[in-house]
Every structure is written in structure tokens, then in C-alpha cells.
Design a protein around this motif. Structure first.
Motif, PDB file in Angstrom:
ATOM      1  N   ILE A 501      21.656  60.798  50.143  1.00 60.27           N
ATOM      2  CA  ILE A 501      22.422  60.276  51.192  1.00 60.27           C
ATOM      3  C   ILE A 501      23.448  61.280  51.105  1.00 60.27           C
ATOM      4  CG2 ILE A 501      23.879  58.689  52.262  1.00 60.27           C
ATOM      5  CD1 ILE A 501      22.094  56.439  51.097  1.00 60.27           C
ATOM      6  N   PRO A 502      23.748  62.079  52.188  1.00 61.79           N
ATOM      7  CA  PRO A 502      25.161  62.851  52.373  1.00 61.79           C
ATOM      8  C   PRO A 502      26.264  62.422  51.905  1.00 61.79           C
ATOM      9  CG  PRO A 502      23.741  63.362  54.365  1.00 61.79           C
ATOM     10  CD  PRO A 502      23.266  62.083  53.703  1.00 61.79           C
ATOM     11  N   GLU A 503      27.083  62.995  50.913  1.00 63.32           N
ATOM     12  CA  GLU A 503      28.499  62.392  50.482  1.00 63.32           C
ATOM     13  C   GLU A 503      29.319  62.384  51.544  1.00 63.32           C
ATOM     14  OE1 GLU A 503      29.867  64.529  46.969  1.00 63.32           O
ATOM     15  OE2 GLU A 503      28.029  63.702  45.743  1.00 63.32           O
ATOM     16  N   ASP A 504      29.296  63.325  52.525  1.00 64.00           N
ATOM     17  CA  ASP A 504      30.127  63.416  53.531  1.00 64.00           C
ATOM     18  C   ASP A 504      30.080  62.126  54.607  1.00 64.00           C
ATOM     19  OD1 ASP A 504      31.249  65.551  52.343  1.00 64.00           O
ATOM     20  OD2 ASP A 504      30.414  67.048  53.528  1.00 64.00           O
ATOM     21  N   PHE A 505      29.323  61.180  54.427  1.00 69.05           N
ATOM     22  CA  PHE A 505      29.054  60.106  55.498  1.00 69.05           C
ATOM     23  C   PHE A 505      30.370  59.572  55.668  1.00 69.05           C
ATOM     24  CE2 PHE A 505      24.701  58.660  57.007  1.00 69.05           C
ATOM     25  CZ  PHE A 505      24.176  59.706  57.194  1.00 69.05           C
ATOM     26  N   GLY A 506      31.310  59.445  54.759  1.00 68.97           N
ATOM     27  CA  GLY A 506      32.682  58.970  55.124  1.00 68.97           C
ATOM     28  C   GLY A 506      33.542  59.191  56.170  1.00 68.97           C
ATOM     29  N   ILE A 525      24.343  56.003  45.604  1.00 65.95           N
ATOM     30  CA  ILE A 525      24.927  55.587  46.949  1.00 65.95           C
ATOM     31  C   ILE A 525      26.475  56.337  47.016  1.00 65.95           C
ATOM     32  CG2 ILE A 525      25.766  53.514  48.302  1.00 65.95           C
ATOM     33  CD1 ILE A 525      23.731  51.912  46.718  1.00 65.95           C
ATOM     34  N   PRO A 526      26.657  57.047  47.863  1.00 70.98           N
ATOM     35  CA  PRO A 526      27.781  57.592  47.902  1.00 70.98           C
ATOM     36  C   PRO A 526      29.017  56.466  48.041  1.00 70.98           C
ATOM     37  CG  PRO A 526      26.482  58.813  49.381  1.00 70.98           C
ATOM     38  CD  PRO A 526      25.824  57.319  48.857  1.00 70.98           C
ATOM     39  N   GLU A 527      30.022  56.922  47.297  1.00 70.95           N
ATOM     40  CA  GLU A 527      31.183  55.846  47.336  1.00 70.95           C
ATOM     41  C   GLU A 527      32.045  56.299  48.581  1.00 70.95           C
ATOM     42  OE1 GLU A 527      34.358  58.733  44.772  1.00 70.95           O
ATOM     43  OE2 GLU A 527      33.245  57.281  43.804  1.00 70.95           O
ATOM     44  N   GLU A 528      31.671  57.350  49.216  1.00 65.73           N
ATOM     45  CA  GLU A 528      32.552  57.778  50.697  1.00 65.73           C
ATOM     46  C   GLU A 528      31.970  56.620  51.440  1.00 65.73           C
ATOM     47  OE1 GLU A 528      32.774  60.973  48.072  1.00 65.73           O
ATOM     48  OE2 GLU A 528      31.067  59.735  48.630  1.00 65.73           O
ATOM     49  N   LEU A 529      30.652  55.911  51.450  1.00 61.43           N
ATOM     50  CA  LEU A 529      30.366  54.981  52.539  1.00 61.43           C
ATOM     51  C   LEU A 529      31.711  53.966  52.437  1.00 61.43           C
ATOM     52  CD1 LEU A 529      26.760  54.276  51.897  1.00 61.43           C
ATOM     53  CD2 LEU A 529      27.975  55.811  53.814  1.00 61.43           C
ATOM     54  N   GLY A 530      32.314  53.645  51.488  1.00 64.42           N
ATOM     55  CA  GLY A 530      33.624  52.533  51.315  1.00 64.42           C
ATOM     56  C   GLY A 530      34.505  52.791  52.272  1.00 64.42           C
ATOM     57  N   ASP A 539      22.119  48.770  55.453  1.00 60.59           N
ATOM     58  CA  ASP A 539      20.898  48.515  55.200  1.00 60.59           C
ATOM     59  C   ASP A 539      20.274  49.779  54.499  1.00 60.59           C
ATOM     60  OD1 ASP A 539      18.330  47.663  54.308  1.00 60.59           O
ATOM     61  OD2 ASP A 539      18.064  46.654  56.330  1.00 60.59           O
ATOM     62  N   LEU A 540      20.188  49.943  53.091  1.00 59.79           N
ATOM     63  CA  LEU A 540      19.468  51.040  52.356  1.00 59.79           C
ATOM     64  C   LEU A 540      18.452  50.572  51.388  1.00 59.79           C
ATOM     65  CD1 LEU A 540      23.115  52.310  50.887  1.00 59.79           C
ATOM     66  CD2 LEU A 540      22.000  52.991  53.076  1.00 59.79           C
ATOM     67  N   SER A 541      17.805  49.289  51.948  1.00 56.73           N
ATOM     68  CA  SER A 541      16.774  48.712  51.053  1.00 56.73           C
ATOM     69  C   SER A 541      15.309  49.623  51.076  1.00 56.73           C
ATOM     70  CB  SER A 541      16.422  47.259  51.629  1.00 56.73           C
ATOM     71  OG  SER A 541      16.046  47.426  52.903  1.00 56.73           O
ATOM     72  N   HIS A 542      14.716  49.312  50.329  1.00 54.71           N
ATOM     73  CA  HIS A 542      13.370  49.802  50.006  1.00 54.71           C
ATOM     74  C   HIS A 542      13.286  51.379  49.942  1.00 54.71           C
ATOM     75  CE1 HIS A 542      11.142  46.210  50.712  1.00 54.71           C
ATOM     76  NE2 HIS A 542      12.018  45.748  51.464  1.00 54.71           N
ATOM     77  N   ASN A 543      14.100  52.055  49.135  1.00 57.98           N
ATOM     78  CA  ASN A 543      14.313  53.433  48.793  1.00 57.98           C
ATOM     79  C   ASN A 543      14.136  53.463  47.320  1.00 57.98           C
ATOM     80  OD1 ASN A 543      14.806  55.098  51.230  1.00 57.98           O
ATOM     81  ND2 ASN A 543      16.341  53.507  51.613  1.00 57.98           N
ATOM     82  N   GLU A 544      14.515  54.576  47.025  1.00 55.28           N
ATOM     83  CA  GLU A 544      14.540  54.889  45.663  1.00 55.28           C
ATOM     84  C   GLU A 544      16.229  55.333  44.895  1.00 55.28           C
ATOM     85  OE1 GLU A 544      11.647  58.106  45.082  1.00 55.28           O
ATOM     86  OE2 GLU A 544      10.162  57.006  46.312  1.00 55.28           O
ATOM     87  N   LEU A 545      17.108  54.905  45.577  1.00 58.18           N
ATOM     88  CA  LEU A 545      18.274  54.946  45.061  1.00 58.18           C
ATOM     89  C   LEU A 545      18.788  54.494  43.727  1.00 58.18           C
ATOM     90  CD1 LEU A 545      19.906  53.738  48.350  1.00 58.18           C
ATOM     91  CD2 LEU A 545      19.386  56.207  47.773  1.00 58.18           C
ATOM     92  N   GLN A 548      24.992  53.168  39.535  1.00 58.29           N
ATOM     93  CA  GLN A 548      25.631  51.879  40.071  1.00 58.29           C
ATOM     94  C   GLN A 548      26.161  51.671  41.283  1.00 58.29           C
ATOM     95  OE1 GLN A 548      28.958  51.320  37.146  1.00 58.29           O
ATOM     96  NE2 GLN A 548      27.281  51.158  35.463  1.00 58.29           N
ATOM     97  N   LEU A 549      26.431  50.646  41.735  1.00 62.52           N
ATOM     98  CA  LEU A 549      26.993  50.333  43.090  1.00 62.52           C
ATOM     99  C   LEU A 549      28.371  50.655  43.131  1.00 62.52           C
ATOM    100  CD1 LEU A 549      25.689  48.726  45.472  1.00 62.52           C
ATOM    101  CD2 LEU A 549      26.421  46.715  44.691  1.00 62.52           C
ATOM    102  N   PRO A 550      29.002  51.479  44.126  1.00 64.92           N
ATOM    103  CA  PRO A 550      29.966  51.890  44.258  1.00 64.92           C
ATOM    104  C   PRO A 550      31.092  50.531  44.445  1.00 64.92           C
ATOM    105  CG  PRO A 550      28.654  53.288  45.413  1.00 64.92           C
ATOM    106  CD  PRO A 550      28.028  51.974  45.195  1.00 64.92           C
ATOM    107  N   VAL A 551      32.243  50.608  43.603  1.00 62.11           N
ATOM    108  CA  VAL A 551      33.083  49.290  43.952  1.00 62.11           C
ATOM    109  C   VAL A 551      33.703  49.683  45.160  1.00 62.11           C
ATOM    110  CG1 VAL A 551      33.339  49.067  41.490  1.00 62.11           C
ATOM    111  CG2 VAL A 551      35.091  50.830  42.433  1.00 62.11           C
ATOM    112  N   GLN A 552      33.961  50.876  45.682  1.00 61.47           N
ATOM    113  CA  GLN A 552      34.453  51.329  47.066  1.00 61.47           C
ATOM    114  C   GLN A 552      33.998  50.498  48.231  1.00 61.47           C
ATOM    115  OE1 GLN A 552      33.517  53.374  44.962  1.00 61.47           O
ATOM    116  NE2 GLN A 552      35.415  54.521  44.398  1.00 61.47           N
TER     117      GLN A 552
END
Length: 958
Positions: A501-506, A525-530, A539-545, A548-552
Motif C-alpha cells: 500500500i503506498p505510504e503516501d496515502f496519508g 500497513i502504512p502508519e500514514e493512514l492514521g 477495510d484491508l481484510s483478506h490480504n497478505e499484510l 505490526q498494527l500502527p499505533v497511529q
């Protein structure tokens, strides 16, 4: 000497002849000054009508004309005071202008009864009082006066009583326009159609007409414009209409007409506009209906028409606008449709049409709107449509189209909406899509597309919604997508996308919904989503990510969150401990709550863990006594709550109003305080996830009897109302659950909360103008259902933005019927005022009489909120409420002065039209407010695709 005497005698005679004219002119000046004195003139439009100008001829005064301006003392023949913001009662001094031929007072703020005296003006030929607040009956004396009247226009007032059939006595009338007045239900007078043989315009839309259209209408041989729309006319369309050879326009839409369309309309050689939509018409479209050579616009939508389209449709020479949606038509479109005519708008949606899309639709190079959705069209999209540079909206979804999309079709430069979902289209998205610079919505889901998504998608700077789910796209998500700064909905689920997932999604700050589920995405999972604080669905389910889950992500307030079935590991942050997230992490064995096991723990890490545990135990010892006291308090509260919620398992009673897949216990056991999503005067609202599909429901727990409210009455009222209503714009009540102490109402869950919460918060930028317009139409249709389709009529009594809920697609539904009431034929008297400050109609506050008009006032306030972006009561508008503030600003600076400056200026005209409808709804006089059915019609007419009927909106008195 004799010659001198003759000259003197001639001059004396001439003077005697001129004396009445001079006296008349002097008298007209006096009457005009009296007219000005009788009116309120805030803009000073009549400032020149002053005693100081008494010596000058009134023919030189503004808005005044005379039959012979060159005469020294000509009498006043015409007065044109259109749209001058004049107020007050009709100035009776006008009735003293004995030479008056033309009087136009339209689009002002005049009120009170219509004057009887005006019918005595001997020369009056043109009387226009449209767009005012005149009320009461049309004076019966008018039927015996008006010796010369040719034009009578009373459109858009508040006239009541029986339809004035006595106007049939005005045999010289050429134009009779009475539309949009709340007359009592009355039949269309047959005598009127017989006696008014000179009539050219009959405009009686929305006049509460009933019964059938008399066959005698065929006697109006000079009729050019026939408009009987928005009434309650029934029966068949009389074939005698085919005798009206002068007709240019037929408007019969929104009635209850039935039977077949009569044969013979094709013989009307001058006919250019035919609208018989929104009726109950059946049978096939006559073969000759498109034979009229000047036919430009045909609307037959929303009837029950069947059979094939006549082949003459393919040869009609002038057709520009064809709307046949919402019928049961079958068979193909004529192969040469568009080849011989300047077709610009085609809507065949919601039929059973089949065969290929004709390649000639844009042969004239003028096609702008193409809507063929919900049919059975098959084959490829014609290559020729890729050359149609005029297209602005394309909706081809839910057909059987197949094959690749022509490359140039992807890049049409003016298309704002491209919707080709739910077909069998294949191939890839061509890089030529970079040419689609106007594209705001691209909807490709449920097809067979393959290949990679092109990087050129990132150049579509106007793109707001991109859905491509349920296809076969492969490769990475284009990094260029992060350039789409106004994108609010991205759905690429159920494809075969890979990579990270592109980090720049933020950077997608306006994104509210992101669904990348059911792909092969990997990496962290990019922390920038936060950083996307507006997002409410992730919804990022059913992938191969992995990782750890970003605290952001704790910065987000998510209504829907799912990362199930990935390869994530490590601790789940504490802010995801709520029950609403219990199904968000399934299928990730490496995820855990609290401390996680790790094969690589060192002695130092173990030491740190031991020290942490010791510290926790020490702190726990210090607060032990406090904890015991707190436990005692919570235990007592629990006992109280338990008494409310549970009188024993068998005491709960579930009454369902729709099919439900859950038990009462599934609801009751999840009423946890961490699930509270709202609280009001009637009780708390919880979000509860139930059923095998994990469906979210909204549960309203009413306050217990005697504790904070009128919960029993509220509960009974809401159940009584919502258990009966069935409408897509009314929130659905799934069931009620009761026992001796508690009452629960279980509704469908609305993911985006209330309109008030979104519109008046930091999320308001999500609601662009098209979304606000959609919300207004949805809410209006819901209220229209309550007022016009429910028997007895349901009055909501608390219409406000907080009671308009928004689903995941920002569709609007009316909610909260706790104070709603049914009423009979007249106003109901209430024992107390219900409603919310800023929304309550003035007559309701004073009299406690409630009618549908009370709801319409409240809905008008909601429209003002949508257009201005302001609350009904707010510090920024001072001590006034929103209605007073908007009214004052509009009077002083015009409509545009109150528009929400955060909205795109390209929609300015639409916003002004909707604002005018809102102001009409909040009229002080209830009789001036339109019905909700009329409000829906007016709102629908605002949109570009309804331009042929814009006259109703354009003539509103603002």
C-alpha cells in the motif's frame, strides 16, 4: 378680421377638447403618487413617483408607459413593476387609472386578497400578479368584469377556495395562468374549455384539479401551450387533443392518468414538447407519436408502458431530449437513433430494452447525457461513442455489455460521471483516461477488467470517487493515486492487486472510505493512514499484510474497520478493545491483546517485563481501597441497570417488522457503554453487531418510565409509525424488544451518522454540493411519502438535520418519530410544542395547530443549512435565527451573499435555485408553502437533466 376670429374659435374649441385629457393626466399623476404611498418600497424603485414631479408627465416616470408618449398630457396605459421587492396589499389607487391596459406586479411580496375593483378597468388587457403572496378566493365579480382582458397570470400565489370556473365568462382571454395555487380539489371545468375559444395558453399546473380531462378540450383550436401537470387528474388522455393543431407544448406529467397514449399526436405539426411522465399509462407507444416534425422533447418516464419502441423514433428529425425510463419497454433501440436528429439527452433506464447500443447516438455531435442503466443491452460499447466529445454523463450500468471499452471512450474530456459497473466488460483501463480531465466519479465495479491500473489515473485532479471492485485487476496500486487530493471514496476490493500500500496515502486528506480487501497486498500497513482523520471506513481484510498494527490508527474514529485474514503480528493497541472491533482482527494468529509471546525474548526483556509487573502490583496496592469503594458504586449501578434490562430471560419480547437474523439476547447482551454512539432526550443509542453476517444495527434504549422523559409515549409513537411505513428514505425499524422495565428499538445502522453532525463539524468538507443536493432530495422524498402516501397523513413534528441520517453512500433517511402524529383532514391541536429551536414554524409556536405545513417549514430550515453551511442558531449569525438571517441578507445583498463559500462556485446557479425553494418553504404564511410533493418536483427540476421544467423554479418569487 374674419380669419382672426376663426383662428380664435378653433383654438378655444381645441382647448375644450384637450381639457378632459389634461385633467385625466393630472388625475393619473395623483393616483400614481397614492400607489407609491400604499406600498413598502425598500429599494426605492418608485422614488421618482413623487409630488415634486407633479408637473412633469407621468409618462416619463420609471416603470410607466403611455399610449401616446408624444402627447402633451397622455394618460397612463402601462405599469410594469416586476421584481422590485415591493410589499403590502394591492394598491387600490391603480383601479382609478381608467386608461390602463397593461399591469404587471409579478415577483414581489404583495399579500392580502385580490382586488375586486381591478375587474372594472375598461381597457385592461394584461394583468400579471404572479409570484406574490395573494391569498383567499378569486373574487367572483371577476367573472362579470374584464371586458377587454386577454392575459390573466396569477401563478405562484396562495389562492384558495374552489377553482374559479367562473373565469370561463372572460371569452376574450388568450392566456389563463393559475398554476401553483392551493385551490380546493375541483374538477377541470368543461365550460371553460368550451367558452374560451381564443385561448392560447392554459397553465393550471398544481391547482388540485381532480376528475378527468374533458373531451371538450379539443375545441380549443388556438391553444399553443397546455399545462395540466402536478394535479390529480385521472382517466384517459382524450383523443380530441389530437385536434389541437396549434399545440406546441403538452404538459400532463405527475397526474394519475391511465389507459393508452392516444393515436394522433403525430399529426400535431407544431408540437415540440410532450411530457406525460409520472402517470399510470399502459400499452404500447403509438407508432405515430414521434412523427411530429418539430418534436424536440419527449418525456414518458415512470409509467407502465410496454412493448417495443416505434421505428419512427429512428427517423424523427428534431428530437433532442428523450426520457422513457421507468417503464416496461422491451426490444431494441432503433438502429439509426440519433442519426437524423440533434440528440443531446437520452435516458432509457429501468426498462427491459435489449440489443446493441446504436452507434449513431452521437452522430449529430451534440449528445451530452447518456443513461441506459438497468436494461438488457448487450455487445460492446460502440467505438463511435469514443468520438463523442460533448458527453458529460454516462451511465451504462446493470446491462450485459461485453468486450473491451474503446480507448478513446476512457478519455472523453467533459465526462464528469462514467458509470459502467455490473456488466461483462473486459480488457484494461487504457492510459488514454488521462484525457478525462472533468471526471469526478469512475465506477467500474462488477465487470471482468484485467491488467494493471494505469498511472495516468493520478492525473484526474477532479476525481472524487473511484470504485473498481470485483474485477481481475493485477499489479500494484498506482502510487500516483495519492495525487487525487479530493478523492473521498476508493474501493479496489476483490481484485488481484499485489505489492505494498503506498505510504503516501496519508496525503488523501478527504478520503472517508478506503476498501482494499480481498487482494494480494503485502508489506506493512502504512502508519500514514492514521493521518487521514476524516476516514470512517477502512477495510484491508483478506490480504497478505504483515508487521505490526500502527499505533497511529488510534487517531481515527472508524465506523467500519476490518484487517482480518492477513499475516499481522504483535499487540493490538488498547484503543481497539471495544466490542465493535471484536471481528476486526480474525485470521491473524500473530496478533494478541496485552503481552505477546516471542521466541526471541532476551533476559533483559524478561527483566523489564518483571519490573513492569511489580510496578503494576505496587500501584494496584495503593489504589486498592479506592478500587473497592468504586466497585461497590459500580455494583449498585449494575444492579439498577440489570433491573432495567433483565427481568429474567423469558420476560423479553421481540416484535419484528422485517426479517431479522438475531435474537433478543444478541441485542440485550451487547448494550455496553463502550458501544454508545449517541444520546438524546428520549434515550441512548448503541451500535450493536449481530447476526451471522456481522450486521451492524442501531439500538435505541428509551429512558425508563419516569426517569428523564415520556419514554412510554415516545416508544408507542415510534413503533406505531415506523412499523407501518415502507420507504427507502425512511429509516427502517427492524424490531422492538420489550420487557416490564425497558424498551428497545432496533434500526438499520446508518454509517455516517446524522446530517447535522457531518455538516456542522470538521467533516463538513466531505459534503460537496452534489452530495448536499442528493441529501435534500432524499429527505424531501421521505417527507413526501409521509404527507401524501400514508393514510392517515403522518406529520413528523421534529424535522431537523440531526434527525436526517446518512448511510454509507451518504444517502439520507428520515429518523426519530418519537413525537410524530397522524392527522385527519384538518389541523390537529397539540397539548404542547414539539420540535427543536430554530426549526419550529411560527404558527405552530403560537397556536399549537400542526399540519403538514409545519414539517415543510422545518424542512425549509434544513435546506437553508445545506446551502449556507450554518446552524439554525449560531453565534456567527447573531441573535437572529437562520431564517431571519438569510432573509435579511438576501433582501439586502441578493441570493449569492448567503451561499456556503466552501462549495464549488460551478454549482452556484443550482445552489441559488435550491435556496429559493428553501425560502418558499419557510414562508410565514402556511398557505404560501408548497406541498412536499411540490418540493420534490421543484428540487428535481433544479438539476441539468430536468431543465425543460425549470420554469417552475425560475419563476419562484425571490
Amino acid at each position: 378680421m374674419d380669419a382672426t376670429r376663426y383662428i380664435l374659435e378653433f383654438l378655444v374649441l381645441l382647448l375644450l377638447l384637450l381639457l378632459p385629457t389634461i385633467a385625466g393626466a393630472s388625475s393619473d399623476t395623483k393616483h400614481l403618487i397614492a400607489v407609491r404611498s400604499a406600498l413598502r418600497d425598500p429599494t426605492g424603485a418608485l422614488a421618482g413617483w413623487d409630488a415634486a414631479n407633479r408637473r412633469s408627465s407621468p409618462c416619463r416616470w420609471a416603470h410607466v408607459s403611455c399610449a401616446n408618449n408624444s402627447a402633451p398630457a397622455a394618460a397612463v396605459a402601462g405599469i410594469d413593476l416586476y421584481n422590485l421587492t415591493l410589499a403590502g396589499a394591492f394598491p387600490t389607487a391603480l383601479c382609478s387609472l381608467r386608461s390602463l391596459e397593461h399591469l404587471d406586479l409579478s415577483a414581489n411580496l404583495l399579500e392580502g386578497p385580490l382586488p375586486a375593483c381591478v375587474a372594472a378597468l375598461p381597457a385592461l388587457r394584461h394583468l400579471n400578479l404572479a409570484g406574490n403572496n395573494f391569498s383567499g378566493h378569486v373574487p367572483r365579480s371577476w367573472g362579470a368584469g374584464f371586458r377587454s382582458l386577454a392575459v390573466l397570470n396569477l401563478v405562484q400565489n396562495a389562492l384558495s377556495g374552489e377553482f374559479p370556473a367562473f373565469l370561463a365568462n372572460l371569452t376574450g382571454l388568450r392566456e389563463l395562468q393559475l398554476a401553483y395555487n392551493p385551490f380546493a380539489p375541483s374538477p377541470l371545468p368543461a365550460d371553460m374549455l368550451v367558452n374560451l375559444a381564443n385561448l392560447r395558453v392554459l397553465f393550471v399546473a398544481n391547482c388540485s384539479l381532480t376528475g378527468t380531462i374533458p373531451s371538450s378540450i379539443g375545441k380549443l383550436k388556438n391553444l399553443v401551450n397546455l399545462d395540466l401537470s402536478v394535479n390529480s387528474l385521472s382517466g384517459e388522455i382524450p383523443p380530441s387533443i389530437g385536434n389541437l393543431t396549434s399545440l406546441e407544448q403538452i404538459e400532463l406529467f405527475s397526474n394519475q392518468l391511465s389507459g393508452a397514449i392516444p393515436v394522433g399526436l403525430g399529426g400535431l405539426k407544431k408540437l415540440h414538447s410532450l411530457d406525460i411522465s409520472m402517470n399510470l399509462l399502459t400499452g404500447e407507444i403509438p407508432e405515430d407519436m414521434f412523427a411530429a416534425p418539430g418534436l424536440v422533447s419527449v418525456h414518458v418516464y415512470q409509467n407502465n408502458l410496454s412493448g417495443h419502441l416505434p421505428m419512427t423514433l429512428g427517423t424523427t428529425p428534431s428530437l433532442s431530449d428523450l426520457r422513457i425510463f421507468g417503464n416496461q419497454l422491451s426490444g431494441p433501440l432503433p438502429a439509426e437513433l440519433g442519426k437524423n436528429c440533434p440528440l443531446s439527452f437520452l435516458d432509457t433506464s429501468d426498462n427491459r430494452l435489449s440489443g446493441p447500443i446504436p452507434a449513431t447516438l452521437c452522430a449529430s455531435g451534440k449528445l451530452e447525457e447518456l443513461m441506459l442503466l438497468d436494461n438488457e443491452f448487450e455487445g460492446p460499447i460502440p467505438v463511435e461513442l469514443g468520438e463523442c466529445r460533448t458527453l458529460v454523463r454516462v451511465r451504462l450500468q446493470s446491462n450485459r455489455l461485453s468486450g473491451p471499452v474503446p480507448p478513446r471512450f476512457w478519455g472523453l474530456p467533459n465526462v464528469g460521471l462514467l458509470e459502467i459497473r455490473e456488466n461483462a466488460l473486459s480488457g484494461s483501463v487504457d492510459p488514454a483516461i488521462s484525457g478525462a480531465k472533468s471526471l469526478s466519479k469512475l465506477l467500474l465495479q462488477d465487470n471482468r477488467f484485467t491488467g494493471t491500473l494505469p498511472a495516468e489515473l493520478g492525473t484526474l485532479e477532479n476525481l472524487q470517487e473511484f470504485k473498481a471492485s470485483n474485477n481481475g485487476f493485477t499489479g500494484p496500486i498506482p502510487r500516483s493515486i495519492v495525487n487525487l487530493s479530493i478523492l473521498y471514496n476508493l474501493d479496489l476490493s476483490n481484485n488481484s492487486l499485489s505489492g505494498e500500500i503506498p505510504e503516501d496515502f496519508g496525503r488523501l486528506k478527504k478520503l472517508t472510505q478506503l476498501d482494499l480487501s480481498d487482494n494480494h497486498l503485502s508489506g506493512n500497513i502504512p502508519e500514514e493512514l492514521g493521518e487521514i482523520v476524516e476516514i470512517n471506513t477502512l477495510d484491508l481484510s483478506h490480504n497478505e499484510l504483515s508487521g505490526q498494527l500502527p499505533v497511529q490508527l488510534g487517531n481515527l474514529r472508524l465506523a467500519r474497520f476490518n484487517i482480518s485474514y492477513n499475516k499481522l503480528s504483535g499487540p493490538i493497541p488498547s484503543f481497539f478493545n471495544g466490542l465493535e472491533y471484536r471481528d476486526s482482527f480474525l485470521g491473524n494468529p500473530g496478533l494478541c491483546y496485552g503481552f505477546c509471546r516471542s521466541n526471541g525474548n532476551s533476559d533483559g526483556r524478561q527483566s523489564k517485563i518483571i519490573k513492569m509487573v511489580v510496578t503494576i502490583i505496587g500501584v494496584s496496592g495503593i489504589i486498592l481501597l479506592t478500587g473497592i469503594a468504586w466497585f461497590g458504586y459500580k455494583y449498585r449501578m449494575y444492579k439498577i441497570s440489570a433491573a432495567e434490562l433483565d427481568d429474567g430471560k423469558s420476560s423479553w419480547v421481540l416484535t419484528s417488522f422485517h426479517k431479522v437474523d438475531f435474537s433478543e439476547r444478541a441485542i440485550v447482551n451487547n448494550l455496553d457503554e463502550s458501544n454508545v454512539i449517541g444520546q438524546g432526550g428520549a434515550g441512548k443509542v448503541y451500535k450493536v453487531v449481530v447476526g451471522p453476517q456481522g450486521e451492524a444495527m442501531a439500538v435505541k434504549k428509551l429512558w425508563p418510565s419516569g426517569a428523564a422523559s415520556k419514554s412510554i409515549d415516545s416508544f408507542k409513537a415510534e413503533v406505531a409509525m415506523l412499523s407501518k411505513v415502507r420507504h427507502r428514505n425512511i429509516v427502517k425499524l427492524a424490531c422492538s424488544i420489550t420487557n416490564n422495565g425497558s424498551r428497545l428499538l432496533v434500526y438499520e445502522y446508518m454509517a455516517n451518522g446524522s446530517l447535522g453532525d457531518v455538516l456542522h463539524s470538521e467533516k463538513r468538507h466531505i459534503l460537496d454540493w452534489p452530495m448536499r443536493y442528493k441529501i435534500a432530495v432524499n429527505a424531501a422524498e421521505g417527507l413526501s411519502y409521509l404527507h401524501h402516501d400514508c393514510k392517515p397523513v403522518i406529520v413528523h413534528r421534529d424535522v431537523k438535520s440531526n434527525n436526517i441520517l446518512l448511510d454509507a453512500e451518504y444517502g439520507a433517511k428520515i429518523a426519530d418519530f418519537g413525537v410524530a402524529r397522524t392527522i385527519g383532514d384538518g389541523p390537529a391541536t397539540m397539548s404542547m410544542i414539539a420540535g427543536s429551536c430554530g426549526y419550529i414554524a411560527p404558527e405552530y409556536a403560537y397556536t399549537l395547530h400542526v399540519t403538514e405545513k409545519s414539517d415543510i417549514y422545518s424542512f425549509g430550515v434544513v435546506i437553508l443549512e445545506l446551502v449556507t453551511g450554518k446552524k439554525p442558531l449560531a453565534a456567527e449569525i447573531g441573535e437572529m435565527d437562520l431564517v431571519a438571517w438569510v432573509t435579511a441578507k438576501v433582501e439586502q445583498y441578493g441570493l449569492e451573499s448567503v451561499l456556503d463559500q466552501n462549495l464549488d462556485e460551478q454549482f452556484k446557479d443550482e445552489m441559488c435555485m435550491v435556496l429559493k425553494i428553501g425560502l418558499l418553504c419557510v414562508s410565514n404564511l402556511p398557505t404560501k408553502r408548497p406541498s412536499m410533493r411540490s418540493v420534490v418536483m421543484l428540487l428535481l427540476e433544479v438539476k441539468e437533466e430536468n431543465k425543460p421544467k425549470l420554469k417552475a423554479v425560475a419563476t419562484l418569487p425571490i
